[in-house]
Design an enzyme around this catalytic site. Sequence first.
Site, PDB file in Angstrom:
ATOM      1  N   HIS A 185       1.899   4.184  -3.070  1.00  0.00           N
ATOM      2  CA  HIS A 185       1.787   5.644  -2.968  1.00  0.00           C
ATOM      3  C   HIS A 185       3.074   6.302  -3.477  1.00  0.00           C
ATOM      4  CE1 HIS A 185      -2.001   5.907  -0.965  1.00  0.00           C
ATOM      5  NE2 HIS A 185      -1.603   5.427   0.191  1.00  0.00           N
ATOM      6  N   HIS A 199       0.831  -1.207   0.000  1.00  0.00           N
ATOM      7  CA  HIS A 199       0.000   0.000   0.000  1.00  0.00           C
ATOM      8  C   HIS A 199       0.868   1.262   0.000  1.00  0.00           C
ATOM      9  CE1 HIS A 199      -3.785   2.168   1.168  1.00  0.00           C
ATOM     10  NE2 HIS A 199      -2.895   3.037   1.626  1.00  0.00           N
ATOM     11  N   GLU A 200       1.797   1.344   0.944  1.00  0.00           N
ATOM     12  CA  GLU A 200       2.626   2.550   1.068  1.00  0.00           C
ATOM     13  C   GLU A 200       3.623   2.665  -0.079  1.00  0.00           C
ATOM     14  OE1 GLU A 200       1.746   4.751   3.118  1.00  0.00           O
ATOM     15  OE2 GLU A 200       0.332   3.493   4.217  1.00  0.00           O
TER      16      GLU A 200
END
Length: 229
Positions: free
Chosen positions: A31, A27-28
């Site tokens: 980003h 997820h990170e």
Amino acid sequence: MLFTLLAAAPAIALAWVAAILAALTVHEFSHALMAKFRGDRTAEWEGRLTLNPLSHIDPIGFLSLLLVGFGWAKPVPYNPNNLKDAKWDQVAVALMGPVSNLILATVAALVLRLLVWSGIVSSLNLLVIFLFLLVFINLGLAFFNFIPVHPLDGSKMFFVLFNHPKHFELRRIVGTYGSQILMALVVLSLVTPFNPFFFVDIPTQAACDFLLSEDCRGFFGAMLSAVSR
């Protein structure tokens, strides 16, 4: 739940933690990758463009996630002034996190179905349990982050769509009280039998059932029953 699993089935507990780490890390990282793709390298310069979980985990947020089921990772920094389109690229950076979780859940589901269909592993093999948890946790993380409340990723889309002056008060409420509302819902879910996040659980369950062509709640129950025996 973590302590129960550690006592009854430490291997499954470790699989659960590994699935959480994988979901948060992807997820990170996503980003940071989208930010770089759209012109900003702030996250890369700060060491966040990596699949090393240690670079993304917030110790308190991760511990909270393990103990009470709600937590957070370290936010990925970016400079909107460096983005090619300061308005829509912020949305792209934000939504790439939950979208990556949907992609990872889909890949894990395909691998799981292939392993089970081919007869390579049994239905409650540890690898199967890990892949199932990877599917379920990634779906839950994705749908949770689509909630259009600050500071979740969905809020970026909300602020872009509701940017007309007539929506000023609504934007102010979401921006100012979003985190308090979110925390109130978390507390409500912990101290009462009511599930205020049913709007996350329903699509998570439906997507899991669809990806695996199986009743995921039933599979989860069978897994816990096997642990308790």
